[in-house]
Design a protein around this motif. Structure first.
Motif, PDB file in Angstrom:
ATOM      1  N   ILE A  61      -8.180  17.537   2.305  1.00  0.00           N
ATOM      2  CA  ILE A  61      -8.634  16.361   1.565  1.00  0.00           C
ATOM      3  C   ILE A  61     -10.098  16.112   1.900  1.00  0.00           C
ATOM      4  N   GLU A  62     -10.938  16.231   0.881  1.00  0.00           N
ATOM      5  CA  GLU A  62     -12.361  15.964   1.109  1.00  0.00           C
ATOM      6  C   GLU A  62     -12.598  14.464   0.901  1.00  0.00           C
ATOM      7  N   ALA A  66     -17.792   9.254   3.979  1.00  0.00           N
ATOM      8  CA  ALA A  66     -17.178   7.917   3.988  1.00  0.00           C
ATOM      9  C   ALA A  66     -16.171   7.886   5.134  1.00  0.00           C
ATOM     10  N   GLU A  67     -16.694   7.805   6.356  1.00  0.00           N
ATOM     11  CA  GLU A  67     -15.840   7.966   7.537  1.00  0.00           C
ATOM     12  C   GLU A  67     -14.815   6.854   7.693  1.00  0.00           C
ATOM     13  N   GLN A  68     -15.190   5.630   7.289  1.00  0.00           N
ATOM     14  CA  GLN A  68     -14.220   4.536   7.462  1.00  0.00           C
ATOM     15  C   GLN A  68     -12.962   4.800   6.642  1.00  0.00           C
ATOM     16  N   ASN A  69     -13.169   5.189   5.389  1.00  0.00           N
ATOM     17  CA  ASN A  69     -12.023   5.485   4.538  1.00  0.00           C
ATOM     18  C   ASN A  69     -11.268   6.714   5.041  1.00  0.00           C
ATOM     19  N   ALA A  70     -11.999   7.711   5.520  1.00  0.00           N
ATOM     20  CA  ALA A  70     -11.356   8.920   6.028  1.00  0.00           C
ATOM     21  C   ALA A  70     -10.416   8.579   7.185  1.00  0.00           C
ATOM     22  N   GLY A  72      -8.981   5.621   7.884  1.00  0.00           N
ATOM     23  CA  GLY A  72      -7.821   4.871   7.397  1.00  0.00           C
ATOM     24  C   GLY A  72      -6.825   5.766   6.680  1.00  0.00           C
ATOM     25  N   MET A  73      -7.332   6.670   5.851  1.00  0.00           N
ATOM     26  CA  MET A  73      -6.446   7.607   5.157  1.00  0.00           C
ATOM     27  C   MET A  73      -5.649   8.450   6.147  1.00  0.00           C
ATOM     28  N   SER A  75      -4.708   7.675   9.098  1.00  0.00           N
ATOM     29  CA  SER A  75      -3.629   6.853   9.646  1.00  0.00           C
ATOM     30  C   SER A  75      -2.482   6.731   8.645  1.00  0.00           C
ATOM     31  N   GLU A  99     -13.830   0.714  14.046  1.00  0.00           N
ATOM     32  CA  GLU A  99     -12.779  -0.291  13.894  1.00  0.00           C
ATOM     33  C   GLU A  99     -11.506   0.321  13.309  1.00  0.00           C
ATOM     34  N   GLN A 100     -11.682   1.228  12.339  1.00  0.00           N
ATOM     35  CA  GLN A 100     -10.507   1.928  11.805  1.00  0.00           C
ATOM     36  C   GLN A 100      -9.855   2.775  12.894  1.00  0.00           C
TER      37      GLN A 100
ATOM     38  N   MET B 117       2.207  -1.376   8.592  1.00  0.00           N
ATOM     39  CA  MET B 117       0.974  -1.102   9.335  1.00  0.00           C
ATOM     40  C   MET B 117       0.461  -2.373   9.990  1.00  0.00           C
ATOM     41  N   HIS B 124      -9.152  -2.627   5.698  1.00  0.00           N
ATOM     42  CA  HIS B 124      -8.479  -1.439   6.212  1.00  0.00           C
ATOM     43  C   HIS B 124      -7.349  -0.962   5.305  1.00  0.00           C
ATOM     44  N   SER B 127      -7.502   1.960   2.370  1.00  0.00           N
ATOM     45  CA  SER B 127      -7.617   3.339   2.865  1.00  0.00           C
ATOM     46  C   SER B 127      -6.290   3.830   3.420  1.00  0.00           C
ATOM     47  N   ILE B 128      -5.631   2.975   4.173  1.00  0.00           N
ATOM     48  CA  ILE B 128      -4.337   3.352   4.749  1.00  0.00           C
ATOM     49  C   ILE B 128      -3.345   3.624   3.616  1.00  0.00           C
ATOM     50  N   LEU B 130      -3.972   4.523   0.598  1.00  0.00           N
ATOM     51  CA  LEU B 130      -4.304   5.776  -0.077  1.00  0.00           C
ATOM     52  C   LEU B 130      -3.768   6.962   0.725  1.00  0.00           C
ATOM     53  N   GLY B 131      -3.914   6.904   2.038  1.00  0.00           N
ATOM     54  CA  GLY B 131      -3.354   7.964   2.876  1.00  0.00           C
ATOM     55  C   GLY B 131      -1.846   8.081   2.697  1.00  0.00           C
ATOM     56  N   GLU B 161     -15.271   2.394  -0.493  1.00  0.00           N
ATOM     57  CA  GLU B 161     -15.057   3.810  -0.167  1.00  0.00           C
ATOM     58  C   GLU B 161     -13.652   4.215  -0.614  1.00  0.00           C
ATOM     59  N   GLN B 169      -9.007  11.001  -6.241  1.00  0.00           N
ATOM     60  CA  GLN B 169      -7.736  11.697  -5.951  1.00  0.00           C
ATOM     61  C   GLN B 169      -6.697  11.485  -7.050  1.00  0.00           C
TER      62      GLN B 169
END
Lengths: 322, 277
Positions: A61-62, A66-70, A72-73, A75, A99-100, B117, B124, B127-128, B130-131, B161, B169
């Protein structure tokens, strides 16, 4: 695993670079475990994921820059039973998404493995914005987090593979785009949380991690010619710290020199000092980055400027002999 | 005689009223709490837990369950209320809000049954979520992921983001619900840092957008039943709500974002809310 890592083809691919070793290890694990998924923060080539893109594109997954979203994803993926390996630049994947990292990964105790490339002063010419000299302190302060600093490409391979045994989050601090001399044995099989003894001296001990291990070995060789027997421990796991190895060094040698490519605050040296201060006080010396931002320059030259060198480790060892 | 739909709506409205009463109960037990944003979310939470989400309260970790993530974690009193009413947690837990060593604190704790979560830090949840949605897709699972966002929360850049990534995606199995109550801790969102034009922003980020009245149960369940709105896009329901909805003195004011709840205030509020039918 050892078979793969001694394979000439593998050695050629890795080019003595732990960053590529991390990505190849993830690719290797992905081939046998459908749960393994890599998340890249624009680091596909940096961290050796191109082969995985070819072999299992749906599991790379690219996330973009965007490290914050990365984080969270990663997790969220972990909560579904997937095994995310999050690849980024050490200065950004820690500080930008801290923080994430703290809330979504460490506090929620999700099994996310972070591969942090270009740690320390690897991006020397990029300047202070791109140096990562506080990441061990940040990661070490988080409950649930395992923190690893492999000393070479082979150890990066083994420790990345060893994350399969972990239930919680972990951080693998790795290097960048230049040759990292091999210091671990080809048949070595490092265990997370157990230091590797590389020299068995009984006069003083150097406990080093990452790129400072090879410097520690050079210092030990120099001091051997002066009749000083240096114990060299490769502390590839900062947390959990190998208490037994540290306390044995405190008890059996005249003192401990900690050596790391990291600020003197909060890193390996701090972890050792916290332990021996309470349980077996001993004399210590610290090799690492002083409380200043590093100058611009080629990595090794900048390291040397601030004392992160075999010569300075030897100086500190001699001080402990006196 | 009521039609099936009318009966469903009445039942959900009764659940929503009970959520509001339980929010006040929890905050009264704690002595204080985030009233406004808990009450604005009550109708949507009732529709989610008693109509839309596929869940097994007796088996909270059921692998194929739908996932709900409360990104605006400070509305945890409302989440606790609906989890108790749905049977995930014991009703008595509501009286343990903020209690020493309770799993029911100001913000959701993943260790509590039914909580997907630990949230509370803003920006937060998307993003979570989406994961989670990508995890479902990778494992060929059909469960759906819904994230409830606050409006003030959307001032955090991390949301955008996530918004970009979700449309990139093509995560059609991900839905966001914006509890757009227009008020944040220190004042009205429009005066602090406006989100407008909110629907246009989400459309520009590649999301399918629907706007509803977040207190109109008929509109809420239609919006949920018709998900996803576009085959290959994530969906967002922008639910226009009223902060503190249901209790006159707490409505549409930042003064009731997070408050003390002494006995006399509690009794006044409960008198306004009345008993569920």
């Amino acid at each position: 695993m050892s078979a793969a890592s001694t394979n000439p083809e593998w050695v050629a691919k890795v080019q003595n670079q732990s960053r590529l070793s991390f990505g190849l290890a993830v690719t290797d694990m992905a081939a046998r475990d459908d749960r393994v998924v890599a998340i890249s923060a624009d680091t596909l080539d940096l961290i050796g994921l191109r082969e995985m893109v070819a072999a299992a594109p749906e599991r790379v997954i690219e996330a973009g820059i965007a490290e914050q979203n990365a984080m969270g994803m990663a997790s969220g993926l972990a909560t579904t039973g997937m095994r995310p390996y999050l690849c980024g630049y050490a200065p950004f994947i820690t500080a930008r998404s801290m923080e994430q990292l703290r809330n979504d990964v460490a506090y929620a105790n999700q099994r996310v493995v972070i591969g942090a490339a270009c740690s320390g002063i690897v991006l020397g010419v990029s300047g202070g914005t791109h140096h990562a000299l506080e990441d061990i302190a940040l990661m070490r302060s988080l409950p649930n987090m395992t923190v690893m600093v492999p000393a070479d490409a082979l150890e990066a391979w083994h420790l990345t593979q060893a994350t399969e045994t972990l239930d919680g989050p972990s951080y693998v601090r790795i290097g960048g785009k230049f040759d990292e001399p091999a210091v671990t044995a080809v048949d070595a099989s490092p265990t997370i949380g157990k230091a590797t003894t590389l020299r068995r001296g009984t006069d003083v001990t150097v406990i080093a991690c990452g790129c400072m291990v090879v410097e520690a070995l050079a210092a030990a060789d120099e001091l051997a010619s002066e009749g000083i027997g240096v114990r060299v421990l490769n502390m590839h796991t900062i947390k959990p710290l190998d208490r037994d190895a540290v306390l044995a060094a405190a008890a059996e040698t005249r003192g401990i020199v900690a050596a790391e490519e990291h600020h003197l605050t909060g890193g390996l040296g701090g972890a050792i000092a916290e332990l021996v201060a309470e349980e077996h006080p001993t004399r210590m010396r610290f090799v690492g980055m002083p409380d200043t931002f590093a100058t611009v320059g080629p990595t090794r030259k900048v390291r040397e400027k601030y004392g992160m060198s075999a010569a300075n480790i030897a100086v500190k060892c001699r001080e402990l002999m006196g | 005689m009521l039609t099936n739909r009318e009966a469903t709506l009445d039942e959900l409205r009764a659940h929503a009223l009970q959520i509001r009463r339980n929010v006040w109960r929890a905050l009264h037990a704690a002595g204080s709490g985030h009233m406004g944003g808990s009450l604005s979310a009550a109708d949507i939470l009732a529709a989610l837990y008693f109509h839309h989400l596929r869940l097994r309260p007796s088996e909270p970790d059921w692998a194929d369950r739908d996932r709900f993530i409360l990104s605006k974690g400070h509305a945890n009193a409302a989440l606790g209320a609906v989890l108790a009413q749905a049977g995930f947690i014991d009703d008595a837990v509501l009286d343990q809000f903020y209690a020493y060593e309770s799993l029911f604190g100001m913000h959701p704790d993943i260790k509590m049954a039914g909580v997907e979560m630990s949230t509370g830090g803003l920006g937060h949840g998307l993003s979570i979520g989406l994961g989670v949605a990508l995890g479902a897709r990778l494992q060929n699972k059909g469960f759906r992921t819904i994230v409830m966002l606050g409006d003030g929360e959307l001032q955090e850049g991390s949301n955008w983001e996530a918004a970009m990534a979700a449309s990139h995606q093509k995560a059609a199995n991900l839905t966001a619900i914006l509890d757009y109550n227009k008020v944040q801790q220190s004042g009205h969102v429009s005066e602090m840092l406006t989100l407008e034009p909110a629907p246009d922003k989400w459309r520009a980020f590649g999301w399918a957008v629907r706007e509803i009245d977040g207190h109109d149960m008929d509109q809420i369940i239609s919006a949920l039943d018709e998900l996803p709105y576009v085959e290959d896009k994530p969906s967002i329901i922008i639910a226009h709500t009223v902060k503190g909805k249901g209790v006159s003195f707490a409505e549409d004011t930042h003064l009731w974002h997070n408050n003390m709840v002494p006995d006399e205030v509690f009794e006044k509020a409960m008198a306004e809310l009345g008993e569920p039918a």
